[in-house]
Design a protein around this motif. Structure first.
Motif, PDB file in Angstrom:
ATOM      1  N   UNK A  66       0.841  -1.194   0.000  1.00 18.30           N
ATOM      2  CA  UNK A  66       0.000   0.000   0.000  1.00 18.30           C
ATOM      3  C   UNK A  66       0.875   1.243   0.000  1.00 18.30           C
ATOM      4  N   UNK A  67       0.541   2.213  -0.847  1.00 18.42           N
ATOM      5  CA  UNK A  67       1.309   3.457  -0.891  1.00 18.42           C
ATOM      6  C   UNK A  67       0.996   4.365   0.290  1.00 18.42           C
ATOM      7  N   UNK A  68      -0.135   4.116   0.945  1.00 21.93           N
ATOM      8  CA  UNK A  68      -0.538   4.886   2.111  1.00 21.93           C
ATOM      9  C   UNK A  68      -1.246   3.915   3.058  1.00 21.93           C
ATOM     10  N   UNK A  69      -0.841   3.867   4.302  1.00 25.75           N
ATOM     11  CA  UNK A  69      -1.432   2.926   5.256  1.00 25.75           C
ATOM     12  C   UNK A  69      -2.933   3.134   5.443  1.00 25.75           C
ATOM     13  N   UNK A  70      -3.428   4.337   5.198  1.00 22.76           N
ATOM     14  CA  UNK A  70      -4.860   4.606   5.333  1.00 22.76           C
ATOM     15  C   UNK A  70      -5.666   3.794   4.307  1.00 22.76           C
ATOM     16  N   UNK A  71      -5.043   3.433   3.185  1.00 20.79           N
ATOM     17  CA  UNK A  71      -5.732   2.657   2.153  1.00 20.79           C
ATOM     18  C   UNK A  71      -6.032   1.225   2.615  1.00 20.79           C
ATOM     19  N   UNK A  72      -5.302   0.715   3.604  1.00 25.43           N
ATOM     20  CA  UNK A  72      -5.505  -0.661   4.078  1.00 25.43           C
ATOM     21  C   UNK A  72      -6.920  -0.873   4.612  1.00 25.43           C
ATOM     22  N   UNK A  73      -7.522   0.188   5.159  1.00 21.08           N
ATOM     23  CA  UNK A  73      -8.865   0.070   5.738  1.00 21.08           C
ATOM     24  C   UNK A  73      -9.941  -0.018   4.653  1.00 21.08           C
ATOM     25  N   UNK A  74      -9.691   0.567   3.512  1.00 22.76           N
ATOM     26  CA  UNK A  74     -10.694   0.653   2.458  1.00 22.76           C
ATOM     27  C   UNK A  74     -10.506  -0.365   1.341  1.00 22.76           C
ATOM     28  N   UNK A  75      -9.240  -0.667   0.997  1.00 20.09           N
ATOM     29  CA  UNK A  75      -8.964  -1.466  -0.191  1.00 20.09           C
ATOM     30  C   UNK A  75      -8.288  -2.786   0.176  1.00 20.09           C
ATOM     31  N   UNK A  76      -8.652  -3.824  -0.554  1.00 15.27           N
ATOM     32  CA  UNK A  76      -7.965  -5.110  -0.438  1.00 15.27           C
ATOM     33  C   UNK A  76      -7.953  -5.757  -1.820  1.00 15.27           C
ATOM     34  N   UNK A  77      -7.194  -6.847  -1.945  1.00 13.49           N
ATOM     35  CA  UNK A  77      -7.058  -7.505  -3.238  1.00 13.49           C
ATOM     36  C   UNK A  77      -7.425  -8.974  -3.088  1.00 13.49           C
ATOM     37  N   UNK A  78      -8.195  -9.466  -4.041  1.00 16.14           N
ATOM     38  CA  UNK A  78      -8.506 -10.888  -4.111  1.00 16.14           C
ATOM     39  C   UNK A  78      -7.702 -11.491  -5.250  1.00 16.14           C
ATOM     40  N   UNK A  79      -7.804 -12.798  -5.415  1.00 17.70           N
ATOM     41  CA  UNK A  79      -7.056 -13.518  -6.440  1.00 17.70           C
ATOM     42  C   UNK A  79      -7.188 -12.854  -7.806  1.00 17.70           C
ATOM     43  N   UNK A  80      -6.122 -12.908  -8.564  1.00 20.90           N
ATOM     44  CA  UNK A  80      -6.029 -12.319  -9.903  1.00 20.90           C
ATOM     45  C   UNK A  80      -6.298 -10.822  -9.900  1.00 20.90           C
ATOM     46  N   UNK A  81      -5.812 -10.148  -8.884  1.00 22.49           N
ATOM     47  CA  UNK A  81      -5.791  -8.679  -8.840  1.00 22.49           C
ATOM     48  C   UNK A  81      -7.175  -8.041  -8.848  1.00 22.49           C
ATOM     49  N   UNK A  82      -8.161  -8.671  -8.242  1.00 22.28           N
ATOM     50  CA  UNK A  82      -9.468  -8.026  -8.098  1.00 22.28           C
ATOM     51  C   UNK A  82      -9.400  -7.075  -6.916  1.00 22.28           C
ATOM     52  N   UNK A  83      -9.717  -5.804  -7.171  1.00 26.89           N
ATOM     53  CA  UNK A  83      -9.698  -4.787  -6.126  1.00 26.89           C
ATOM     54  C   UNK A  83     -11.044  -4.772  -5.413  1.00 26.89           C
ATOM     55  N   UNK A  84     -11.003  -4.857  -4.086  1.00 27.80           N
ATOM     56  CA  UNK A  84     -12.223  -4.803  -3.283  1.00 27.80           C
ATOM     57  C   UNK A  84     -12.210  -3.494  -2.506  1.00 27.80           C
ATOM     58  N   UNK A  85     -13.298  -2.746  -2.620  1.00 37.04           N
ATOM     59  CA  UNK A  85     -13.441  -1.484  -1.892  1.00 37.04           C
ATOM     60  C   UNK A  85     -14.528  -1.694  -0.855  1.00 37.04           C
ATOM     61  N   UNK A  86     -14.188  -1.523   0.420  1.00 39.65           N
ATOM     62  CA  UNK A  86     -15.121  -1.760   1.521  1.00 39.65           C
ATOM     63  C   UNK A  86     -15.857  -0.478   1.900  1.00 39.65           C
ATOM     64  N   UNK A  87     -17.178  -0.600   2.106  1.00 38.97           N
ATOM     65  CA  UNK A  87     -17.984   0.508   2.603  1.00 38.97           C
ATOM     66  C   UNK A  87     -17.762   1.781   1.785  1.00 38.97           C
ATOM     67  N   UNK A  88     -18.141   1.746   0.523  1.00 39.52           N
ATOM     68  CA  UNK A  88     -17.885   2.842  -0.408  1.00 39.52           C
ATOM     69  C   UNK A  88     -18.540   4.135   0.069  1.00 39.52           C
ATOM     70  N   UNK A  89     -17.747   5.202   0.065  1.00 41.52           N
ATOM     71  CA  UNK A  89     -18.230   6.558   0.354  1.00 41.52           C
ATOM     72  C   UNK A  89     -17.899   7.435  -0.843  1.00 41.52           C
ATOM     73  N   UNK A  90     -18.259   8.697  -0.763  1.00 36.94           N
ATOM     74  CA  UNK A  90     -17.965   9.634  -1.856  1.00 36.94           C
ATOM     75  C   UNK A  90     -16.462   9.769  -2.102  1.00 36.94           C
ATOM     76  N   UNK A  91     -15.641   9.520  -1.072  1.00 40.43           N
ATOM     77  CA  UNK A  91     -14.188   9.628  -1.223  1.00 40.43           C
ATOM     78  C   UNK A  91     -13.618   8.590  -2.182  1.00 40.43           C
ATOM     79  N   UNK A  92     -14.291   7.462  -2.347  1.00 41.31           N
ATOM     80  CA  UNK A  92     -13.785   6.403  -3.213  1.00 41.31           C
ATOM     81  C   UNK A  92     -14.340   6.480  -4.638  1.00 41.31           C
ATOM     82  N   UNK A  93     -15.213   7.428  -4.907  1.00 42.18           N
ATOM     83  CA  UNK A  93     -15.764   7.556  -6.249  1.00 42.18           C
ATOM     84  C   UNK A  93     -14.706   8.107  -7.193  1.00 42.18           C
TER      85      UNK A  93
END
Length: 195
Positions: A66-93
């Protein structure tokens, strides 16, 4: 990291979002990377901000960087580079890309993430997008001018260095010729020559 940001500016500058993904506020979202690579960077583009590198993902079992530790709370990766965004807010749009660096860099199709209740673009939003594009073009023009000036300065320094080396070499050759001339035409002592 600066090199990656420059590559992103070049690749993303004129590229439009390919697909839209509508979501509800607070939902979890999965975005697929269409690149078949061992490692990729996930990038978020939010107008008018510059691209943000979220993380660098690898094939399991290696954990993402992670380029910023704050991203660990919002973003994760599943197999084959699928990006998962948890609890989407306007900040992630925004517009999401996955990218493989290297020569040449590869950029995936993009996914624009927005809320289902969002309204169509208003004149104000269009104006902001135009300002962002104009600002981007101005920044590139400035970077090209600075790059040209730096290359010109480097060329002048190289020429000055080459001229100085040539002058020193010519002076060295002249001194060697002068020394050789003195040795060859040095008068001989009549006593030593046997006369």
């Amino acid at each position: 990291m600066k090199i990656i940001q420059l590559q992103l500016y070049v690749l993303i500058c004129c590229r439009a979002a390919v697909s839209d993904q509508l979501n509800d506020s607070g939902s979890n979202v999965t975005i697929n990377c269409d690149l078949d690579e061992n490692e990729v960077y996930w990038i978020l583009l939010k107008t008018p901000d510059p691209p943000t590198v979220i993380l660098r993902s690898f094939l399991p079992p290696i954990s993402p960087f992670y380029t910023n530790n704050a991203f660990r709370k919002k973003y994760s990766v599943q197999f084959k580079h699928r990006l998962v965004i948890n609890n989407v807010t306007a900040d992630e749009l925004g517009v999401y890309y996955c990218m493989k660096t290297g020569t040449p860099p590869k950029l995936s199709n993009s996914t624009r993430l927005h809320f289902t209740e969002s309204t169509p673009l208003t004149e104000c939003h269009n104006h902001t997008a135009v300002e962002f594009i104009n600002q981007n073009q101005t920044q590139w023009q400035i970077m090209i001018i600075i790059s040209g000036l730096m290359n010109g300065l480097l060329l002048i320094l190289l020429i000055a260095f080459a001229v100085r080396k040539t002058e020193r070499l010519e002076k060295h050759i002249y001194n060697a010729d002068l020394l050789l001339t003195k040795v060859m035409y040095q008068p001989q002592d009549p006593i030593q020559s046997g006369c």
